[in-house]
Motif scaffolding. Structure first.
Motif, PDB file in Angstrom:
ATOM      1  N   SER A 212       3.852   0.735  -2.720  1.00 42.77           N
ATOM      2  CA  SER A 212       2.626   0.834  -1.927  1.00 42.77           C
ATOM      3  C   SER A 212       1.639  -0.251  -2.326  1.00 42.77           C
ATOM      4  O   SER A 212       1.506  -0.579  -3.513  1.00 42.77           O
ATOM      5  N   TYR A 214      -2.470  -1.429  -1.423  1.00 44.63           N
ATOM      6  CA  TYR A 214      -3.754  -1.228  -0.764  1.00 44.63           C
ATOM      7  C   TYR A 214      -4.608  -2.466  -1.006  1.00 44.63           C
ATOM      8  O   TYR A 214      -4.792  -2.887  -2.150  1.00 44.63           O
ATOM      9  N   LYS A 264      -1.695  -0.683   3.499  1.00 44.40           N
ATOM     10  CA  LYS A 264      -2.941  -0.482   4.242  1.00 44.40           C
ATOM     11  C   LYS A 264      -3.967  -1.494   3.770  1.00 44.40           C
ATOM     12  O   LYS A 264      -4.036  -1.804   2.574  1.00 44.40           O
ATOM     13  N   LYS A 266      -8.271  -2.483   4.373  1.00 45.25           N
ATOM     14  CA  LYS A 266      -9.513  -1.956   4.922  1.00 45.25           C
ATOM     15  C   LYS A 266     -10.630  -2.960   4.711  1.00 45.25           C
ATOM     16  O   LYS A 266     -10.793  -3.502   3.613  1.00 45.25           O
ATOM     17  N   ASP A 283     -10.822   4.707  -2.692  1.00 45.05           N
ATOM     18  CA  ASP A 283     -10.040   4.745  -1.455  1.00 45.05           C
ATOM     19  C   ASP A 283      -8.580   4.383  -1.717  1.00 45.05           C
ATOM     20  O   ASP A 283      -7.672   4.945  -1.095  1.00 45.05           O
ATOM     21  N   PHE A 287      -5.314   6.647  -0.937  1.00 46.49           N
ATOM     22  CA  PHE A 287      -4.226   6.133  -0.095  1.00 46.49           C
ATOM     23  C   PHE A 287      -2.875   6.283  -0.782  1.00 46.49           C
ATOM     24  O   PHE A 287      -1.866   6.612  -0.133  1.00 46.49           O
ATOM     25  N   PRO A 290      -1.482  10.599  -0.846  1.00 41.71           N
ATOM     26  CA  PRO A 290      -1.850  11.580   0.183  1.00 41.71           C
ATOM     27  C   PRO A 290      -1.003  12.844   0.111  1.00 41.71           C
ATOM     28  O   PRO A 290      -1.395  13.894   0.602  1.00 41.71           O
TER      29      PRO A 290
END
Length: 413
Positions: A212, A214, A264, A266, A283, A287, A290
């Motif tokens: 992952s 972010y 992701k 942002k 955040d 993420f 979850p």
């Protein structure tokens, strides 16, 4: 409805009590640890926070995931604070390792050597040491942490600015090192956006399964000027160079659609490069996990008055098998939660109470708490014989005066 509300309240209180217990001893930094690196040929400061539950004799995991944070002097406490606030309800309890990178940042955190950047050559003449710094982490720092602290294999890498650049480089070129990556306003403009080149082909590899990333993007302009992202990426001034590079990298990944990478990005229109780290850490952690928070489906199973003991145990096994598979190590229900739920259902749902207490003993056979709860259960059912049996087991483990008194009281009934 009343039982469900009571259950949710009990679960919230359980998580809150754990966080309050941790907050009494968040971290004592004192003098940071100093680790000599043969690769870097210098000493390096590190800070380490271990969850307070590691000091408990019961009710804690054997090992913890680890978060590695670049620029530890600036961001270590922020990461600790976010994790202490969110765990254990929304994210796992984790060990946090802050790494000092305030000196020689350009040398240590840039993955390639350049002759000039942003109109100057002097400040980048020692650039390009990122791969060597990565080797230091992989060959020296991570083994040291694993040998010194109760670590699990699940690891997260966090960096800001040039630190975020190294985080992204590590994901692209050394994806096996970490499971999760949080890149806070990373300097992806570096070396003519070298990391954006061929990123689609690299990230299409199955190596990125269960990985992952972010990425956060700040607004580089003053707060009373332009905030619209579409307008900013059309701007060609030096002020928006970093934002445009970040947007290109992020949209390249998002639009490719072939990568198994969980990704992701942002844009934070009201945050600048200096204010964005804390909210990005929060955040980013939300993420990454979850799936960690207890689902409404499991809560429904727990509060349903018709749920059998077998269905209850199956629901818990399903949840904790999922957590174990996601995190890569064995995760068990919290002992205190099982005992509290066993006590809560004792009067109005004895079968369910028995199921929770049986799980507490199954998962924590060497702790007295489950046996004490089981003794209370049998006493509530007027089965004094079995209440004595479990009180004896609790006392045999703990040897405490409280358990001795309870046993004597039961024998006199």
């Amino acid at each position: 409805m009343k039982i469900k509300s009571l259950l949710l309240f009990a679960l919230i209180v359980f998580s809150y009590n754990i966080s309050i217990a941790q907050s009494a001893h968040l971290v004592t930094i004192g003098e940071p640890e100093r680790l000599y690196s043969k690769i870097l040929k210098e000493e390096r400061n590190i800070w380490v926070q271990v969850p307070e539950s590691a000091n408990a004799t019961t009710n804690h995991p054997n090992t913890y995931p680890v978060v590695y944070v670049l620029d530890g002097g600036e961001h270590f406490m922020s990461v600790c604070t976010v994790i202490n606030q969110l765990s254990p309800g929304s994210v796992p309890e984790m060990i946090v390792v802050g790494i000092e990178t305030s000196e020689n940042r350009t040398r240590d955190l840039t993955p390639t050597k350049v002759k000039e950047a942003r109109g100057s050559s002097a400040w980048v003449k020692e650039s390009g040491g990122g791969e060597r710094f990565t080797n230091f982490m992989v060959e020296e720092l991570i083994p040291y942490i694993d040998n010194t602290y109760p670590t699990a294999s699940h690891k997260t890498f966090v960096g800001h600015s040039f630190g975020g650049l190294l985080v992204v480089n590590t994901l692209i070129n050394h994806p096996e090192v970490f499971n999760n990556y949080i890149a806070i306003d990373p300097s992806l403009w570096w070396d003519d956006e070298v990391l954006t080149n061929d990123v689609t082909d690299k990230l299409s590899s199955e190596t990125y399964t269960n990985k992952s990333l972010y990425i956060s993007i700040s607004n580089p302009l003053p707060p009373d000027t332009e905030k619209d992202l579409e307008a900013l990426i059309k701007d060609q001034s030096m002020n928006t160079e970093g934002l445009r590079a970040l947007h290109r990298f992020s949209t390249t990944i998002s639009e490719a659609g072939k990568s198994p990478l969980n990704f992701k990005y942002k844009y934070y229109e009201n945050e600048d490069h200096g204010t964005i780290p804390l909210i990005s850490i929060y955040d980013g952690m939300r993420f990454l996990y979850p799936w960690y928070k207890m689902s409404g489906k499991l809560v429904d199973v727990i509060q349903n008055p018709d749920t059998s003991t077998e269905a209850l145990k199956k629901a818990f096994d399903t949840r904790f098998d999922m957590l174990s598979n996601k995190l890569g190590y064995q995760v068990s229900p919290e002992e205190e939660m099982l005992n509290n739920l066993g006590s809560m259902f004792m009067s109005n749902s004895p079968e369910k109470s028995l199921g929770f207490l049986e799980m507490a003993i199954e998962y924590y056979p060497n702790n007295a708490n489950g046996y004490e709860g089981m003794s209370d259960y049998y006493e509530s059912q007027n089965d004094i014989k079995n209440a004595i049996v479990y009180a004896e087991k609790a006392f045999a483990i703990s040897g405490s005066e409280d358990h001795k008194s309870k046993l004597e009281k039961l024998k006199n009934e």
